[in-house]
Design an enzyme around this catalytic site. Structure first.
Site, PDB file in Angstrom:
ATOM      1  CG  ASP A 157      -4.784   4.636  -4.473  1.00 21.17           C
ATOM      2  OD1 ASP A 157      -4.746   5.180  -3.354  1.00 21.17           O
ATOM      3  OD2 ASP A 157      -5.822   4.505  -5.149  1.00 21.17           O
ATOM      4  CG  HIS A 210      -2.170  -0.805   1.021  1.00 17.78           C
ATOM      5  ND1 HIS A 210      -3.308  -0.323   0.423  1.00 17.78           N
ATOM      6  CD2 HIS A 210      -2.450  -2.084   1.353  1.00 17.78           C
ATOM      7  CE1 HIS A 210      -4.235  -1.260   0.402  1.00 17.78           C
ATOM      8  NE2 HIS A 210      -3.732  -2.342   0.955  1.00 17.78           N
TER       9      HIS A 210
END
Length: 76
Positions: A47, A43
């Site tokens: 995204d 992450h």
């Protein structure tokens, strides 16, 4: 199993085996070939919306015309 990314990787796509499974379509139980896939990603680098878009595009290609994956064309 769940694919695990290593330190130098941004993401990894896990692909299972196509198997016939019972699913509900239009209120009826039918047998359909199912290909389990999973996307594991960092992450900090990817995204979540972009990862979801990738998985949904892959799903669309596979459901529309699996040959698109080898021809490099886009589905209509």
């Amino acid at each position: 199993g769940t694919s695990i990314i290593r330190g130098s990787e941004a993401a990894i796509l896990g692909v299972g085996k196509v198997e016939d499974r019972a699913v509900v379509r239009d209120g009826e139980i039918v047998v359909r070939p199912i290909l389990p896939i999973s996307l594991t990603f960092d992450h900090r680098l990817v995204d979540g919306d972009e990862a979801l878009a990738f998985v949904m595009t892959l799903r669309n290609y596979l459901e529309t015309d699996p040959g698109l994956m080898s021809r490099g064309s886009k589905p209509e």
